[in-house]
Motif scaffolding. Structure first.
Motif, PDB file in Angstrom:
ATOM      1  N   LEU C 265       0.837  -1.206   0.000  1.00 17.30           N
ATOM      2  CA  LEU C 265       0.000   0.000   0.000  1.00 17.30           C
ATOM      3  C   LEU C 265       0.872   1.256   0.000  1.00 17.30           C
ATOM      4  O   LEU C 265       0.511   2.268  -0.594  1.00 17.30           O
ATOM      5  CB  LEU C 265      -0.931   0.008   1.216  1.00 17.30           C
ATOM      6  CG  LEU C 265      -2.000  -1.095   1.191  1.00 17.30           C
ATOM      7  CD1 LEU C 265      -2.828  -1.094   2.467  1.00 17.30           C
ATOM      8  CD2 LEU C 265      -2.902  -0.953  -0.033  1.00 17.30           C
ATOM      9  N   ARG C 368      -5.423  -0.097  -4.382  1.00 19.59           N
ATOM     10  CA  ARG C 368      -5.403   1.354  -4.199  1.00 19.59           C
ATOM     11  C   ARG C 368      -6.794   1.857  -3.816  1.00 19.59           C
ATOM     12  O   ARG C 368      -6.955   2.671  -2.919  1.00 19.59           O
ATOM     13  CB  ARG C 368      -4.954   2.051  -5.496  1.00 19.59           C
ATOM     14  CG  ARG C 368      -4.826   3.573  -5.356  1.00 19.59           C
ATOM     15  CD  ARG C 368      -4.518   4.268  -6.680  1.00 19.59           C
ATOM     16  NE  ARG C 368      -5.633   4.295  -7.607  1.00 19.59           N
ATOM     17  CZ  ARG C 368      -6.673   5.142  -7.540  1.00 19.59           C
ATOM     18  NH1 ARG C 368      -6.738   6.023  -6.567  1.00 19.59           N
ATOM     19  NH2 ARG C 368      -7.646   5.088  -8.436  1.00 19.59           N
ATOM     20  N   THR C 371     -10.467  -0.454   0.455  1.00 23.61           N
ATOM     21  CA  THR C 371      -9.922  -0.687   1.789  1.00 23.61           C
ATOM     22  C   THR C 371     -10.542  -1.977   2.311  1.00 23.61           C
ATOM     23  O   THR C 371     -11.749  -2.055   2.545  1.00 23.61           O
ATOM     24  CB  THR C 371     -10.260   0.474   2.740  1.00 23.61           C
ATOM     25  OG1 THR C 371      -9.884   1.696   2.104  1.00 23.61           O
ATOM     26  CG2 THR C 371      -9.518   0.332   4.051  1.00 23.61           C
TER      27      THR C 371
END
Lengths: 464, 75, 403
Positions: C265, C368, C371
């Motif tokens: 991330l 990206r 979540t």
């Protein structure tokens, strides 16, 4: 002090000098640092460039797909070296442990690595070689000059010698749309490295691609005009051709002259070293502080009857450099032998040619897979009943298998069935290598005899 | 940034050509040609090409051009 | 391990979620003989060397009677075997022809040119996550992307895709040695092949008259209708079944390794080595059970006799500690990752570059934008297929979606 302690001191604060800022020299330097050598490292090179990659010079560069000056080799790591470029080594003093440079300077060493490689064999007559339009192709500058000349509009290019380099040049010229005449002393292209059976395939390939190929004759003279430009080539059959450009591709000469008188076993056939890359002196006694790697080295190989092989191969330069570097900075029992299986590639006329082993040792040959007339095949060479080499045209994915067969000393001819086998039984034929006593162009493996150094060896400068 | 392909290892899988066609190309069915030097714009593609090579034959140096301590050596 | 039951254990569904302990057991005997004469090869050097061995055939007609002959259609379908079930020179001619509009040297930029469209599909698929707190990565993401991709490559109209779904599933399970052995599954596969064939015959005929984008149009003049049909069927199946697994396995593996996920991330550049490491760690094609020895082959101290069926266990080889240090560790920093996730040799995965492009487009964007909260089922339910192994569903809880 024990030998081990010596090695420790050497690793920490020794002085290592590499003569030859080449692929082999660079990879050796990287390996030295990789293995923890923290002493001083000096890289000496006669060309004013950092180490660069040569294979693209006769391929991508001539085709205009890469610039010769863009061939600097990628680094595996920082080597923290002192570079002395643009100055040739001229002599070696083994007693004082000094390398003498052309500018009079000297560089002291505790360990010396010789990676001076080869240079293009020049045209036999120096005054003809100096004509505008006569080229060789080995260095960055050679490639830059030739590329510029070819781009400037040329009606016909003469390639002298149809070994790998000459054939690659001819291929690039045809792709650029130029008329090409190739003159080869042997019966076909590539006969030196691969023999006449495969040479016949290369012959058809070149002619099909529009090369005017003239085998079995040689160039006797190059003639210039009154301002020193090449205008005509005279051939041994009495004929002549008008050309503006001649590329002399007659193989390589080993850069060993600078070692004359130093007492190491160096001569026209290279610098003799043992399987651990340690250089022999002229009495056949191994030195322990001088090493050699790459094209200039010749060393015994157990798979090939312990003959001394001298390999003008990219992969050999890398591998031998790594072994030499390792052995330079470790104690005896940790040293490793250089047992690399010779491997080679060339791309020409849209075909990928690969070889593994030593084809020129072959006394028999079979086409194990594919077919010669399809220009896609694997040829397997036998020597005294075992597999000694293989060569492929667009068959690269199979070479790993034959590499294993060579390493295992597998029986020849191969009796087993394979995919793409065109005949039920394989009929071995003579691979048709030229008489080994006659000089050939561009054999890339040279068998240089059994002895590390003939007893009465003296330095003989190479004559072209 | 520079690269070199170990063409002894290369078997013409051509994965690099698919992933970075401006840097790698095939000459015929199997012979690989590559640009030994490439710029930032190609970096991402070259990285993918090198990682994808089935025989891990591509050596890439992403560092800026090393500064050579070239000694003019005019003794 | 009871002798004679190795292949049964490999295909046993009980081992699907985690076959790796079984593979570790297999590697203790690198070349293992089954009672029926099948040889199972599971160590890296041996698998690699056999995959490059010209004495090993992909044409299962070389098997003695009594052994399964995957890839050989029954006489009545009339379709020839697709190129993965052929040997050179037939194989090389077919593959070279099919490659002509697909890749280098003739079409080096064809796949590269699809990146933009594929990125658009990824965006649409992820946009649809909006407002959800739970998604099935397979149904909602990994499956639709490769379907679109392969349809674009071939030039199949997207609206016909649902029909392929059914056919592809049936055909893929026929590659599985377990269900593939069953008559019912084989019949189903045969029927699917015929139906798809009929559809493709029409499509190819249309493409002949009105050439459009995609490789079918380009190939129509150069191939017999039967060969082209067999090829299209193969590419559709492979395009459906393998890349789905690759994308799903990547997602699953990352969610199982929060430390790597955290790094990823922060450093999206990690995607490149990470994707290669997934291909080693959880390869989408676990093994190749359709090769046959054409001659006696000595390997690792064992002689595989001529005519023997040979299974090459790619996934076991990829975890061989002799080749990969700490092989059961998922390590994107691994150097020299010469994995066998796409096989090797002349039968190296034809679609590998397409799969990689899809993975490069899909994986960084997925992580990206989404979540993730957690995996809702671990292990997830797997599909029956042991060769093309992958989760049937991958339900995950998500916390949010970034634009």
């Amino acid at each position: 002090m024990s030998a081990d302690a010596d090695v420790e001191v050497l690793r920490r604060q020794g002085r290592i000098v590499v003569v030859g800022a080449s692929l082999a020299g660079l990879r050796a330097a990287e390996t030295l640092r990789e293995k923890g050598f923290t002493g001083s490292l000096t890289m000496i090179g006669d060309e004013p460039y950092e180490p660069y990659d040569r294979p693209p010079l006769s391929k991508q560069a001539l085709l205009g797909r890469a610039r010769p000056e863009d061939t600097a080799l990628p680094r595996r790591r920082d080597i923290d070296a002192e570079w002395r470029l643009g100055v040739a080594a001229e002599g070696l003093d083994r007693v004082a442990k000094l390398v003498r440079l052309a500018n009079g300077a000297t560089v002291a060493y505790d360990r010396l690595l010789i990676t001076t490689g080869t240079r293009a064999r020049p045209w036999i007559h120096p005054e003809e070689a100096a004509l505008d339009g006569v080229f060789v192709l080995r260095t960055r500058e050679d490639s830059t000059r030739l590329t510029r000349k070819l781009a400037g509009g040329v009606s016909r290019v003469l390639v002298i010698g149809a070994g790998f380099t000459g054939s690659e040049v001819a291929s690039a010229c045809r792709e650029l749309g130029l008329e090409v005449t190739v003159v080869e002393r042997g019966p076909a292209p590539l006969v030196g490295p691969l023999g006449g059976v495969i040479g016949a395939v290369a012959d058809r390939l070149q002619r099909r691609k529009g090369v005017e190929l003239r085998c079995g004759i040689s160039v006797t003279a190059l003639e210039g005009d009154d301002v020193g430009r090449l205008r005509r080539a005279h051939l041994s059959d009495g004929s002549a051709i008008d050309v503006e450009v001649a590329v002399v591709s007659l193989g390589a000469v080993r850069n060993a002259e600078w070692l004359a008188g130093s007492g190491v076993a160096a001569g026209p056939r290279g610098v003799a070293c043992d399987a651990g890359c340690r250089v022999f002196d002229v009495n056949g006694i191994v030195t322990d502080d001088i090493y050699a790697a790459g094209d200039v080295a010749r060393s015994p190989h157990p798979l090939f009857d312990y003959q001394f092989l001298s390999l003008e191969h990219w992969g050999n330069a890398v591998e031998q450099a790594e072994i030499a570097a390792h052995n330079m900075i470790c104690a005896g029992p940790e040293r490793r032998p250089h047992l690399w299986l010779p491997m080679f590639w060339s791309s020409q006329f849209g075909v990928n040619i690969k070889s593994v082993g030593v084809p020129s040792m072959g006394d028999q040959l079979v086409i194990a897979q594919g077919a010669l007339d399809e220009e896609r095949f694997v040829a397997v060479y036998g020597y005294h009943g075992r597999v000694i080499a293989a060569a492929s045209f667009d068959g690269a994915k199979w070479m790993g298998f034959y590499e294993q067969q060579i390493a295992a000393g597998a029986p020849f001819p191969p009796e087993y069935r394979t995919v793409d086998r065109r005949t039920e039984t394989l009929q071995p034929v003579d691979p048709a290598f030229p008489d080994p006593h006659l000089p050939t162009h561009g054999a890339t493996v040279t068998l240089t005899g059994h002895s590390p150094s003939e007893r009465r060896v003296t330095f003989v400068p190479a004559h072209a | 940034m520079r690269l070199v392909v170990d063409l002894n290892r290369c078997q013409g899988f051509a994965q690099c050509v698919f992933l970075a066609p401006d840097v790698f190309s095939l000459h015929g069915d199997e012979a690989l040609l590559f640009s030994p030097r490439f710029d930032e714009a190609q970096r991402d593609r070259v990285e993918k090409a090198a990682a994808a090579c089935p025989v891990q034959a591509i050596l890439v140096d992403y560092s800026d051009e090393p500064t050579l301590r070239v000694e003019p050596d005019v003794g | 391990m009871t002798p004679g039951t190795i292949t049964a254990q490999i295909t046993d569904y009980a081992n699907r979620a985690d076959p790796y302990p079984l593979y570790a057991e297999l590697r203790k005997t690198p070349v293992r003989r089954e009672d029926d004469g099948t040889y199972v090869v599971s160590t890296y050097e041996e698998v690699r060397s056999l995959a490059n061995d010209p004495r090993l055939s992909n044409d299962t007609r070389n098997r003695p009677p009594g052994h399964a002959r995957p890839g050989q259609p029954a006489e009545e379908t009339g379709l020839p075997p697709s190129f993965i079930f052929t040997d050179p020179p037939v194989h090389d001619r077919l593959r070279d022809t099919i490659n002509r509009p697909f890749g280098p040297p003739h079409s080096p930029r064809f796949l590269d040119g699809l990146r933009g469209e594929l990125a658009k599909v990824v965006t649409e698929l992820l946009d649809a996550f909006e407002g959800k707190d739970q998604v099935d990565i397979v149904e909602d993401f990994s499956y639709p992307l490769p379907v679109t991709a392969i349809c674009k490559v071939l030039g199949v109209p997207r609206e016909d895709e649902p029909r392929f779904h059914v056919w592809a599933d049936a055909l893929a399970s026929s590659l599985d040695p377990q269900s593939g052995g069953g008559d019912e599954s084989q019949e189903k596969a045969q029927r699917a092949r015929q139906d798809m064939g009929a559809y493709l015959t029409d499509l190819i005929e249309t493409k002949r008259r009105h050439p459009g984008p995609g490789i079918l149009s380009a190939l129509a003049p150069d191939m017999t209708p039967a060969d082209l049909e067999a090829t299209a069927v193969l590419l559709l199946v492979a395009g459906h079944e393998t890349t789905v697994n690759a994308i799903t396995n990547t997602t699953l593996t990352l969610l199982r390794h929060p430390d790597v996920l955290q790094r990823f991330l922060q450093d999206p550049g990690l995607a490149v080595p990470l994707i290669e490491e997934v291909l080693r760690y959880e390869p989408p094609v676990q093994f190749v059970p359709w090769t046959t020895a054409l001659a006696d082959i000595d390997v690792a101290g064992t002689t595989i006799p001529k005519g023997s069926p040979v299974w090459l266990m790619l996934a076991a080889a990829n975890r061989d500690p002799q080749r990969f240090a700490d092989p059961d560790r998922f390590d994107p920093d691994r150097k020299d990752n010469e994995h066998l996730g796409f096989y090797t040799g002349i039968h190296y995965c034809f679609g590998a570059p397409l799969a990689r492009i899809e993975l490069h487009v899909a994986v960084p964007e997925l992580f990206r934008r989404v979540t993730f909260s957690q995996l809702l089922e671990d292990p997830p339910p797997y599909r029956a297929n042991a060769v093309l192994r992958g989760p049937r569903h991958l339900p995950v809880a998500i916390e949010g979606l970034t634009a």
